[in-house]
Design a protein around this motif. Structure first.
Motif, PDB file in Angstrom:
ATOM      1  N   GLU A  35     -77.729  27.847  97.713  1.00 23.91           N
ATOM      2  CA  GLU A  35     -77.367  26.548  97.111  1.00 23.91           C
ATOM      3  C   GLU A  35     -77.539  26.576  95.603  1.00 23.91           C
ATOM      4  OE1 GLU A  35     -77.912  22.733  95.277  1.00 23.91           O
ATOM      5  OE2 GLU A  35     -79.593  24.102  95.682  1.00 23.91           O
ATOM      6  N   ARG A  39     -74.781  25.886  92.853  1.00 24.24           N
ATOM      7  CA  ARG A  39     -74.999  24.801  91.884  1.00 24.24           C
ATOM      8  C   ARG A  39     -74.703  25.272  90.466  1.00 24.24           C
ATOM      9  NH1 ARG A  39     -80.753  21.713  91.588  1.00 24.24           N
ATOM     10  NH2 ARG A  39     -80.769  22.326  93.802  1.00 24.24           N
ATOM     11  N   TRP A  75     -73.629  19.423  99.946  1.00 25.20           N
ATOM     12  CA  TRP A  75     -75.030  19.001  99.992  1.00 25.20           C
ATOM     13  C   TRP A  75     -75.381  18.349 101.328  1.00 25.20           C
ATOM     14  CZ3 TRP A  75     -74.439  17.447  94.278  1.00 25.20           C
ATOM     15  CH2 TRP A  75     -75.006  18.434  93.456  1.00 25.20           C
ATOM     16  N   ILE A 105     -82.182  17.357  96.901  1.00 24.03           N
ATOM     17  CA  ILE A 105     -80.838  17.384  97.489  1.00 24.03           C
ATOM     18  C   ILE A 105     -80.443  16.005  98.017  1.00 24.03           C
ATOM     19  CG2 ILE A 105     -79.364  18.487  99.214  1.00 24.03           C
ATOM     20  CD1 ILE A 105     -80.323  20.308  96.922  1.00 24.03           C
ATOM     21  N   TYR A 108     -79.244  14.020  95.032  1.00 23.36           N
ATOM     22  CA  TYR A 108     -77.915  14.455  94.588  1.00 23.36           C
ATOM     23  C   TYR A 108     -76.833  13.890  95.512  1.00 23.36           C
ATOM     24  CZ  TYR A 108     -79.870  17.970  91.378  1.00 23.36           C
ATOM     25  OH  TYR A 108     -80.521  18.612  90.356  1.00 23.36           O
TER      26      TYR A 108
END
Length: 577
Positions: A35, A39, A75, A105, A108
């Motif tokens: 991840e 990102r 996500w 997360i 986000y």
């Protein structure tokens, strides 16, 4: 069963067994590493010195709705996978990492679900001003300079996506309130009205290229940058300025409260969770604020008497706001006062914190383009910015508290330590959690009393004013966004309880109106750190060591308040043992 189906069945069993054999730690680490790499591809770092020469850092991020939808799906999938990892089976270290990562997360994803990207600015921080910060990092080599020019060429596309998002926000009533937009166009105009490319702030990094780049190549790079600025950057800012003046301001919502927007009650609660890391209601926070205001007010009244002032509290505030003895006469004088205070801290910091960073910070004035509406100062691991705009609104009696908060032992020290700490995943070492960072910095203002940084009752009153300022934020933020306070109510409340200048009072209130929830993180974080220190002092008695306690807090980097509490409780138990 046919031979080939037996083979497939056996292969499936083997894969299932292999997946089951993977430990919880292995699954979690593989997930967050993948991840994080994704990102970095999604969000080009226009203020990241480490990535200047990276091929993927040659454009600005995509912010269009389709990209945002894909990010949300990604996500959401990460959250789904996190839900399958047995947190109780993780190592002690990864249990902390898990407790930091999952809310990160979740926040986000929640931001994308609420379509926060349709309101990509507030009265304090804006995407177009943030872009200016990439001009303040020197270009290390020719590749970095070429990447920089490529991003300048990409500004029109980036701005067009932002404008389309803001139009969508306006259409559904999701916008910055009209009441706080007056004069904010100056931060766009300063870039749009550059007379030549060489006059633009974006040309600045090209003026001092490293000597390792041959002279003829330097000239080509400068010419290319001037072309990009003249053909793309300045016109993009001019187009944004026109949109802001002709479309955004006239159509911005007339209400103030976050809860007045569509889905506003849920959105405001999410802002509270994001910035405070706590699940408190607006009403609970409002009541905490009122209690803190009452407590600090009594301290301020006592300090006022120590100064020998003859008059009531309102008259004392007027005296502090108007007497020339409390104000610098030049920007350089204000900067030098800040530097002097910082050196006093340097002499004593080792008595209060054991592990000190190798990194050092500089002191600079806030850039002119954003100074009129910025706070009195801002701190990072590398820089302590002091606002020298409108000197009659920058009292010297507040400067010790401001310096302790923004530089050392506040943001600059904490940020440098976080940068230098090894062994943490990138999602921790390169992340900032407001409740922890701002809570620590506000705690440092109080720590300044023990360090002997406040020399006069006026400076102590300045510290109390700053603490009152943060307590009043709890009342004002929830008052505006939950109780429908007016802008005038909020201004009167802050002005009557603190010695902040009228200019600062108004810019700060506009900040709270346009940035719901962020202002809550300071006081709630500081309350938690003070509470944990008191708990440690009580439980450890003679075993309590202040330097070791501070090291334990700072060693965590930046964590949610529940994680901080859990880790300090563990530290207390270890100290007892």
């Amino acid at each position: 069963m046919k031979p080939w189906s037996v083979t497939l069945f056996c292969a499936g069993v083997a894969l299932s067994a292999l997946a089951h054999a993977e430990s919880a730690d292995q699954r979690f680490e593989a997930l967050y590493k993948k991840e994080w790499s994704w990102r970095q591809e999604q969000f080009s770092g226009y203020d990241d010195e480490d990535r200047q020469s990276s091929p993927r850092d040659r454009r600005l991020p995509d912010v269009d709705p389709a990209t945002q939808k894909r990010r949300l799906a990604y996500w959401d999938d990460v959250l789904k996978q996190l839900g399958t990892i047995p947190a109780g089976e993780l190592s002690a270290e990864n249990q902390v990492n898990f407790a930091v990562y999952r809310p990160q997360i979740e926040n986000y994803a929640a931001g994308l679900r609420f379509r926060d990207y349709e309101m990509p600015f507030n009265s304090d921080s804006q995407f177009w001003s943030d872009l200016g910060f990439m001009t303040r990092r020197p270009l290390k080599n020719a590749d970095a300079a070429r990447s920089y020019v490529a991003k300048l060429d990409d500004v029109p596309r980036y701005f067009e996506q932002q404008i389309a998002n803001m139009r969508a926000g306006l259409k559904r009533g999701f916008s910055v309130p009209r009441a706080v937009l007056n004069g904010r166009d100056v931060s766009i105009a300063s870039y749009a009205e550059a007379k030549t490319p060489q006059d633009s702030e974006f040309y600045k990094p090209l003026k001092s290229l490293p000597a390792s780049i041959p002279a003829d190549e330097q000239e080509r790079l400068r010419a290319d940058a001037a072309r990009a600025i003249g053909e793309h950057v300045i016109p993009a800012y001019a187009n944004l300025l026109k949109f802001f003046r002709d479309e955004y301001v006239p159509k911005a919502r007339k209400t103030l409260a976050a809860e007045a927007m569509p889905g506003g009650k849920e959105w405001y609660r999410q802002q509270i969770r994001d910035y405070t890391t706590l699940d408190l209601s607006p009403e609970e926070i409002h009541q905490i604020g009122l209690k803190e205001v009452e407590r600090i007010d009594a301290e301020m009244q006592a300090t006022m008497k120590q100064t020998g002032f003859q008059g009531d509290f309102a008259a004392f505030l007027e005296f502090l706001r108007t007497d020339p003895q409390f104000y610098a006469k030049t920007p350089e004088e204000l900067l030098m006062h800040a530097a002097w205070i910082s050196k006093q801290v340097d002499a004593k910091i080792g008595q209060f914190i054991g592990l000190l960073p190798r990194g050092r910070f500089g002191i600079e004035p806030v850039p002119a383009a954003i100074a009129p509406f910025w706070t009195a100062g801002r701190g990072s691991a590398h820089t302590y910015w002091v606002n020298t705009y409108d000197l009659p609104s920058r009292p010297l009696y507040n400067l010790p508290a401001l310096t302790l908060h923004e530089s050392s032992p506040g943001h600059s020290l904490q940020g440098a330590l976080a940068d230098e700490q090894k062994g943490y995943p990138d999602f921790r070492s390169k992340n900032y959690i407001s409740a922890y960072g701002e809570g620590w910095a506000l705690y440092c203002e109080k720590l300044g009393k023990e360090m002997g940084i406040y020399h006069t009752p006026y400076e102590e009153f300045g510290r109390e004013t700053y603490e009152m300022w943060r307590a009043a934020r709890l009342v004002i933020d929830t008052g505006v966004h939950h109780k429908n306070w007016t802008r005038e109510q909020a201004i009167d409340y802050l002005a009557s309880h603190t010695a902040l200048s009228r200019h600062e009072v108004e810019t700060e209130v506009d900040r709270y109106i346009s940035w719901p929830g962020q202002a809550l993180s300071y006081k709630l974080g500081e309350i938690k750190i003070v509470e944990l220190r008191a708990r440690a002092e009580k439980e450890l008695g003679a075993k309590f060591d202040l330097r070791t306690f501070h090291d334990a807090v700072l060693a965590l980097g930046s964590v949610p308040l529940p994680v901080l509490e859990q880790q300090i409780e563990r530290w207390i138990a270890d100290q007892k043992a």
